[in-house]
Enzyme design. Structure first.
Site, PDB file in Angstrom:
ATOM      1  N   SER A   1       1.831   4.468  -1.767  1.00  0.00           N
ATOM      2  CA  SER A   1       2.153   3.710  -2.982  1.00  0.00           C
ATOM      3  C   SER A   1       1.106   3.904  -4.055  1.00  0.00           C
ATOM      4  O   SER A   1      -0.084   4.085  -3.758  1.00  0.00           O
ATOM      5  CB  SER A   1       2.252   2.222  -2.641  1.00  0.00           C
ATOM      6  OG  SER A   1       2.363   1.456  -3.830  1.00  0.00           O
TER       7      SER A   1
ATOM      8  N   TYR B   1      -1.726  -5.510   0.055  1.00  0.00           N
ATOM      9  CA  TYR B   1      -0.804  -4.388   0.241  1.00  0.00           C
ATOM     10  C   TYR B   1      -1.460  -3.093  -0.244  1.00  0.00           C
ATOM     11  O   TYR B   1      -1.458  -2.068   0.451  1.00  0.00           O
ATOM     12  CB  TYR B   1       0.468  -4.693  -0.557  1.00  0.00           C
ATOM     13  CG  TYR B   1       1.480  -3.577  -0.665  1.00  0.00           C
ATOM     14  CD1 TYR B   1       2.351  -3.291   0.374  1.00  0.00           C
ATOM     15  CD2 TYR B   1       1.598  -2.835  -1.853  1.00  0.00           C
ATOM     16  CE1 TYR B   1       3.307  -2.296   0.250  1.00  0.00           C
ATOM     17  CE2 TYR B   1       2.548  -1.837  -1.980  1.00  0.00           C
ATOM     18  CZ  TYR B   1       3.404  -1.573  -0.932  1.00  0.00           C
ATOM     19  OH  TYR B   1       4.341  -0.586  -1.067  1.00  0.00           O
TER      20      TYR B   1
END
Lengths: 440, 245
Positions: free
Chosen positions: B137, B150
């Protein structure tokens, strides 16, 4: 978000959700006033509800296929184009297809769509074996053909107002190639066009483009197109090895809404003149690929924008056989007088039709579209009156502007439909902007 | 010629399924792995019907690292391509005070994916062929207050993939790192994402297929993200720490 039907005249700010599971969908159904939206290809406001529009794009899986019967089970959001892409290479084609492949299977059931083979095979519903329908309590019921469950009949053509169509089992037909043998007949007037339809009742497919602006002895002149699925042996030798491979079509895009002066009586008249002459010149037999034959407009991405920002309205009626000649003559006369024509006027012979609420009836159907402007409404109302006087009725998948009064007068079944909705607790649970407009 | 199988870890995710469709359309058999994989029967049928390829379902729990070798042994065949699309966003604000939950987010996005890909790396290395695709990501490019739990795990995963690529270069095994940017999926449903920066899952599917075929190392799905992240990476820390982004 703002959504509209394909005609673009019904733009409305709606709450649109995209449920991913039956549980999420059931929670939305419990809120009431829900309508399921598939591909958004109904022309008017049939697939929009201000407070509760459920985009069925999350239910887009094909679930099973039976090689012996041709039965495909698919979720409601699957597109017909995906079905063709997956199954034509294996020798199967939809048994009934509307004039665009960009429709959802759920929408095909909700409108009980018809195709160029209606005179022979009936509507899409004739090939539906069962439907899984979510009712107002969120429970899913399987409605099976021949089960005496009246909800099966009401759901075919019920415009999503009997519940949410979740899954459909329907049959495909075997084909030997992706090609159609087309026979073109130039009919110099309405009587000749109708005679051509009657003389070719045994053709698998038949449809006519009709010039709505021709007057006098040429009124109703048409190009009648008959079609048969080509067998492998009908193909030229170099195509026989790959009978399902057809040339990729060049995609055109209408990049923006055309200015409203682009389309007027004069340009349409010129187009129609040219189209008829071209058609008459090409009369005879030819081999056409499935995409060009069934979906000529799909090659022009966003063709609806050619009518400009204000959009356009469709008019489609069916007139019973006994009064068809006179009814059609009166419709064409009214259109010709108003001088408002359409590139896309279509005439077709309908065969017998089963079902509780489906649109077709044995007779003729006329479909055409008009850009929306001042004079359009008056003309459409005149066409409504002519249709009702001829004992005809209207196609709700095309409608964006009819009044409840006209609908009830044209279609006696609507009173029964409304009572059925009331008796089954469907009225508050399922509604669209169209159903509210038409008080269904 | 039969094409090599493609294994999707996280086969229930929108991105995982979209990647499966892209490879199936090219004729690759598909193995979908997820927790409770029996629930993926409709997706299995859909892949098989649309693309006429074999599709199998396999139970897989990324956090059960002790079971990873057994999971690989139970596959019908060692796949040609393995795609790890496992991930969980967590709830940053809540997880700041629920540290066990924060640890689960870190394990789900880094420890678990790294462990399973490490196991595949060894087998691919022994076979001297295969492609490993990790869906990481852009959140891992720099820690931000709004999603650093995250993001930190994704940063670890990105570094792991880069190291793996370095180790396996010249051993016949290729490693692709995918930094998708915003994608319209179940995980981001309800978030207000800018349309121009948001890819559809099908775009991710096509981008991953292309990256595997052309042996790309690191891809952003929408090229604009390369620019955005270059800017974000280069903001001096003194300035960055006072920003709200």
């Amino acid at each position: 978000m703002k959504i509209a039907g394909w005609g673009g005249t019904t733009r409305q700010d709606c709450r649109v959700t995209r449920p991913r599971s039956e549980a999420e969908l059931a929670a939305l159904v419990a809120e009431g006033g829900l309508i399921a939206r598939g591909a958004g290809r109904a022309y008017g406001d049939a697939a929009q509800s201000a407070l509760n529009t459920a985009d069925m794009g999350g239910f887009n899986r094909m679930l099973s296929f039976d090689e012996a019967t041709g039965q495909l089970v698919a979720e409601a959001g699957v597109r017909l184009s995906d079905v063709i892409a997956a199954f034509l290479p294996r020798g199967w084609f939809p048994a009934v297809t509307p004039g665009t492949k960009h429709v959802s299977i759920g929408g095909m059931v909700a409108a009980d769509v018809h195709g160029k083979n209606h005179h022979k095979d009936g509507s899409f519903g004739a090939f539906v074996d069962w439907i899984d329908l979510m009712g107002p309590d969120g429970a899913v019921r399987r409605l099976t053909r021949g089960d005496n469950d009246e909800m099966f009949g009401w759901t075919l053509g019920g415009m999503g107002l009997t519940g949410v169509i979740l899954r459909v089992a329907f049959r495909l037909r075997r084909v030997e190639s992706g090609w159609i043998r087309q026979t073109t007949i130039a009919a110099p007037n309405l009587a000749a066009a109708m005679a051509a339809f009657e003389a070719h009742q045994d053709a698998t497919y038949s449809v006519a483009w009709i010039d709505c602006l021709a007057r006098g002895p040429q009124a109703g002149r048409s190009i009648v197109m008959l079609g048969e699925h080509a067998g492998a042996s009908d193909l030229p030798a170099d195509r026989r090895t790959a009978p399902f491979r057809t040339p990729a079509r060049r995609k055109l895009t209408v990049p923006f809404n055309a200015p409203s002066f682009a389309l007027n009586g004069l340009t349409v008249r010129a187009f129609n003149e040219l189209y008829y002459r071209q058609g008459a010149k090409k009369a005879g037999d030819s081999l056409v690929d499935w995409d060009a034959y069934f979906y000529p407009l799909d090659a022009i991405h966003g063709w609806n924008r050619i009518y400009g920002r204000r959009g356009f309205v469709q008019f489609q009626c069916a007139i019973p056989l006994a009064t068809a000649a006179e009814g059609l003559r009166n419709l064409l006369d009214a259109i010709g007088r108003a001088g408002q024509g359409s590139f896309l006027a279509v005439l077709k012979r309908f065969g017998p039709q089963e079902g509780r609420i489906s649109f077709p009836m044995e007779g003729y159907t006329l479909a055409l579209d008009f850009p929306l402007h001042g004079g359009t409404t008056a003309l459409l109302e005149r066409l409504d009156r002519i249709t009702v006087a001829a004992g005809g009725r209207f196609y709700l998948a095309k409608d964006a502007r009819m009044t409840p009064h006209t609908l009830r007068k044209a279609d006696k079944r609507m009173a029964e439909f409304i009572a059925m909705r009331e008796a089954n607790g469907l009225t508050d649970a399922f509604s669209s902007t169209q159903s509210e407009r038409l008080a269904l | 010629m039969t094409k090599g199988a493609v294994l999707i870890l996280g086969g229930r995710s929108d991105m995982g399924l979209a990647i499966a469709h892209a490879f199936a359309a090219e004729g690759h058999p598909i193995q979908l792995a997820a927790r409770g994989s029996a629930g993926l029967e409709a997706d299995r049928a859909d892949l098989a019907l649309r693309h006429s390829v074999a599709v199998s379902l396999h139970d897989f729990d990324v956090l059960d690292t002790a079971g990873h070798e057994g999971f690989i042994d139970a596959l019908p065949a060692l796949p040609e391509v393995v795609v790890c699309a496992v991930g969980a966003m967590g709830d940053q604000a809540a997880d700041e005070h629920d540290i066990p939950a924060a640890v689960t987010v870190m394990r789900t996005n880094f420890e678990g994916p790294a462990a399973i890909l490490a196991a595949f790396a060894n087998r691919f290395e022994a076979r001297r062929s295969g492609t490993i695709v990790g869906i990481s990501s852009v959140a891992g490019e720099r820690g931000r207050a709004t999603n650093y739990i995250y993001g930190s795990a994704k940063a670890g995963f990105t570094a792991f993939l880069s190291g793996l690529r370095n180790r396996l270069a010249g051993k016949g095994v290729h490693v692709v790192t995918v930094l998708p940017g915003f994608v319209a999926t179940r995980m981001t449903a309800g978030m207000d994402l800018p349309a121009k920066l948001t890819a559809q899952p099908s775009e991710v599917g096509r981008a991953v297929l292309r990256a595997v075929k052309t042996r790309r190392n690191v891809i952003y799905v929408r090229p604009i993200w390369q620019v955005i992240m270059a800017v974000i990476r280069n903001i001096p820390e003194g300035v960055f720490k006072g920003m709200k982004i």
